[in-house]
Scaffold this motif. Structure first.
Motif, PDB file in Angstrom:
ATOM      1  N   SER A 269       0.814  -1.222   0.000  1.00  0.00           N
ATOM      2  CA  SER A 269       0.000   0.000   0.000  1.00  0.00           C
ATOM      3  C   SER A 269       0.843   1.265   0.000  1.00  0.00           C
ATOM      4  O   SER A 269       0.378   2.315   0.422  1.00  0.00           O
ATOM      5  CB  SER A 269      -0.921   0.006   1.225  1.00  0.00           C
ATOM      6  N   CYS A 285      -1.247  -3.781  -6.179  1.00  0.00           N
ATOM      7  CA  CYS A 285      -1.299  -3.631  -4.726  1.00  0.00           C
ATOM      8  C   CYS A 285      -1.766  -4.960  -4.138  1.00  0.00           C
ATOM      9  O   CYS A 285      -2.880  -5.406  -4.435  1.00  0.00           O
ATOM     10  CB  CYS A 285      -2.239  -2.504  -4.319  1.00  0.00           C
ATOM     11  N   ALA A 287      -3.250  -7.815  -2.006  1.00  0.00           N
ATOM     12  CA  ALA A 287      -4.359  -7.944  -1.059  1.00  0.00           C
ATOM     13  C   ALA A 287      -4.263  -9.204  -0.214  1.00  0.00           C
ATOM     14  O   ALA A 287      -5.151  -9.461   0.609  1.00  0.00           O
ATOM     15  CB  ALA A 287      -5.688  -7.938  -1.825  1.00  0.00           C
ATOM     16  N   VAL A 291      -7.240  -6.314   3.396  1.00  0.00           N
ATOM     17  CA  VAL A 291      -7.540  -5.035   2.753  1.00  0.00           C
ATOM     18  C   VAL A 291      -8.306  -4.177   3.751  1.00  0.00           C
ATOM     19  O   VAL A 291      -9.326  -4.610   4.305  1.00  0.00           O
ATOM     20  CB  VAL A 291      -8.380  -5.227   1.474  1.00  0.00           C
ATOM     21  N   THR A 295      -3.896  -2.797   6.942  1.00  0.00           N
ATOM     22  CA  THR A 295      -2.813  -2.889   5.962  1.00  0.00           C
ATOM     23  C   THR A 295      -2.638  -1.585   5.177  1.00  0.00           C
ATOM     24  O   THR A 295      -1.900  -1.549   4.192  1.00  0.00           O
ATOM     25  CB  THR A 295      -3.083  -4.044   4.974  1.00  0.00           C
ATOM     26  N   THR A 297      -4.551  -0.094   3.198  1.00  0.00           N
ATOM     27  CA  THR A 297      -4.983  -0.228   1.802  1.00  0.00           C
ATOM     28  C   THR A 297      -6.354   0.378   1.533  1.00  0.00           C
ATOM     29  O   THR A 297      -6.880   0.226   0.438  1.00  0.00           O
ATOM     30  CB  THR A 297      -5.013  -1.715   1.397  1.00  0.00           C
ATOM     31  N   PHE A 300      -6.989   2.239  -1.660  1.00  0.00           N
ATOM     32  CA  PHE A 300      -6.929   1.527  -2.937  1.00  0.00           C
ATOM     33  C   PHE A 300      -8.185   0.704  -3.232  1.00  0.00           C
ATOM     34  O   PHE A 300      -8.251   0.036  -4.263  1.00  0.00           O
ATOM     35  CB  PHE A 300      -5.683   0.637  -2.970  1.00  0.00           C
ATOM     36  N   LEU A 301      -9.169   0.780  -2.344  1.00  0.00           N
ATOM     37  CA  LEU A 301     -10.437   0.120  -2.628  1.00  0.00           C
ATOM     38  C   LEU A 301     -11.074   0.769  -3.853  1.00  0.00           C
ATOM     39  O   LEU A 301     -11.172   1.994  -3.939  1.00  0.00           O
ATOM     40  CB  LEU A 301     -11.375   0.243  -1.424  1.00  0.00           C
ATOM     41  N   SER A 303      -9.826   0.824  -6.786  1.00  0.00           N
ATOM     42  CA  SER A 303      -8.819   1.354  -7.706  1.00  0.00           C
ATOM     43  C   SER A 303      -8.604   0.475  -8.924  1.00  0.00           C
ATOM     44  O   SER A 303      -8.083   0.933  -9.941  1.00  0.00           O
ATOM     45  CB  SER A 303      -7.477   1.512  -6.971  1.00  0.00           C
ATOM     46  N   LEU A 306      -5.847  -3.838  -6.932  1.00  0.00           N
ATOM     47  CA  LEU A 306      -5.661  -4.902  -5.953  1.00  0.00           C
ATOM     48  C   LEU A 306      -5.506  -6.246  -6.650  1.00  0.00           C
ATOM     49  O   LEU A 306      -6.225  -6.558  -7.602  1.00  0.00           O
ATOM     50  CB  LEU A 306      -6.834  -4.939  -4.978  1.00  0.00           C
ATOM     51  N   SER A 308      -3.048 -10.323  -6.209  1.00  0.00           N
ATOM     52  CA  SER A 308      -2.501 -11.345  -5.328  1.00  0.00           C
ATOM     53  C   SER A 308      -1.031 -11.621  -5.617  1.00  0.00           C
ATOM     54  O   SER A 308      -0.462 -11.170  -6.623  1.00  0.00           O
ATOM     55  CB  SER A 308      -3.292 -12.639  -5.503  1.00  0.00           C
TER      56      SER A 308
END
Length: 407
Positions: A269, A285, A287, A291, A295, A297, A300-301, A303, A306, A308
């Motif tokens: 993040s 980013c 996750a 999230v 963290t 983050t 960035f929800l 965005s 996100l 893996s």
């Protein structure tokens, strides 16, 4: 004959390397309208000469250093040339130490401004509490402004001003870009096991793509102070890995020097993700570690960035959602209004009561608030204890206790 219009004076003060980078960016925005000076205040996180060079990046002359006591004299009740604007690009505990403990509300600066050099979503109550003596808080997105302004009635803050993040304007990736850049953070992920998982994914990517250079871009070298202390640096974890791929490296320096050669950027993040997006670098980013607030983050929800660790191994970097960019931290520069907001504050009220307005100490005011709220809410007392502990540690030249984030 007309009297020449007074040109405001502004003093920018930074404590850590990231704060200095932010302060320089704000100074460059303001210097056409204000006479500006920038200093580094000595603290537990004073940047090294190399960190200063990286933060300044040739944009201004390297700033002089100043002690906290000398800074208090520069802006205190006996100062003959206190600045019209004091911009504190410092950690919250140092701001509280200066304004509440050293000056006890007698700062002669016309308007006191503060800002956090990165994403601050959600804003923390402790971060706002430690900045209660500030007149204006600089925020970096419309969403962040909404969140901070919802909290303003809890403190003495009067206003927010919008600014763009301190992004250095890296060139777009070149046709020959052949690297992947990872930006670590001191706070997340917190556990050794999670960091080992992340590092393993970087190793897997490097082994699968020998045509790429995988760069772990750290903020400083071992022993250099940083805004947040990192007790599990990736350099140390990498030393425990057997058969490290030759194309996996650790590097320092300004992020803007690394992005033009990157085909992808990865972090959990870090604010540097926004720098990468602004430079047109596909970004990921992670996750896998959660999230949300824990963290860092939340910003960035929505965005579209996100993903893996499996995405990282496959080189699955992403492009951002345009609507998120506009509401989030990549809004048009024309939306920025922090300088105008400062000037409005400076002209709408007289100079801070000749520098003699006193405020009750932070702990006393929080105790009063606890009485007002009743014993069912222990939060203010807990934050008062945290703030007082931070002041004591700062006075002794110690880093902040623990790895908690106040903002």
């Amino acid at each position: 004959m007309t009297t020449p219009r007074h040109r405001p004076t502004a003093l920018f003060v930074a404590d850590a390397d990231s704060s200095l980078k932010w302060a320089v960016t704000r100074l460059l925005e303001a210097r056409d309208r204000w006479d500006c000076e920038i200093l580094v205040v000595e603290s537990a996180v004073t940047p090294s000469a190399a960190q200063v060079d990286a933060a300044v990046a040739g944009r201004v002359d390297p700033p002089a250093r100043i002690g906290l006591t000398e800074l208090a004299r520069r802006v205190g009740p006996d100062a003959a040339d206190a600045p019209d604007v004091l911009v504190l690009a410092c950690r919250g505990d140092l701001i509280a130490l200066l304004l509440e403990d050293e000056l006890r509300g007698t700062c002669r600066a016309g308007v006191i401004v503060a800002g956090i050099p990165g994403v601050w979503l959600p804003p923390t109550e402790l971060g706002l509490t430690l900045r209660r003596g500030v007149d204006l808080m600089v925020v970096h997105s419309h969403v962040e402004r909404d969140a901070v302004e919802r909290e303003l009635p809890r403190g003495d803050l009067r206003a927010t001003g919008l600014a763009s993040l301190a992004i250095e304007g890296a060139d777009a990736p070149s046709d020959g870009a052949r690297s992947v850049v990872f930006a670590p953070q001191a706070l997340v992920p917190a556990s050794r096991a999670d960091r080992a998982r992340l590092l393993a994914a970087l190793v897997d990517l490097a082994r699968a793509r020998p045509d790429l250079t995988v760069v772990i871009k750290v903020r400083g070298t071992p022993g250099e102070a940083q805004t947040h202390r990192d007790d599990l640096p990736y350099e140390a974890l990498l030393a425990e890995v057997a058969d490290v791929p030759v194309n996996l490296t650790v590097a320092t320096g300004p992020m803007a020097d690394h992005l033009p050669g990157a085909i992808g950027f990865v972090t959990v993040s870090s604010t540097a993700a926004l720098e990468a997006v602004a430079a047109g670098v596909p970004t990921l980013c992670l996750a896998d570690f959660g999230v949300g607030e824990e963290t860092l983050t939340t910003a960035f929800l929505g965005s579209g960035l996100l993903g893996s660790l499996d995405d990282l191994r496959a080189g699955g970097f992403k492009r951002p959602d345009p609507e998120w960019m506009a509401r989030g931290y990549l809004h048009p520069g024309a939306d920025d209004d922090w300088i105008e907001r400062v000037e409005e504050l400076g002209t709408s009220r007289h100079r801070r009561e000749s520098g003699t307005r006193s405020r009750a100490s932070l702990a006393v005011r929080l105790r009063r608030r606890r009485v007002a709220l009743g014993p069912a809410d222990p939060t203010p007392l807990r934050h008062a204890s945290t703030a007082i502990d931070a002041w004591r540690r700062a006075r002794r030249g110690l880093p902040p206790a623990g790895a908690g984030r106040e903002g």
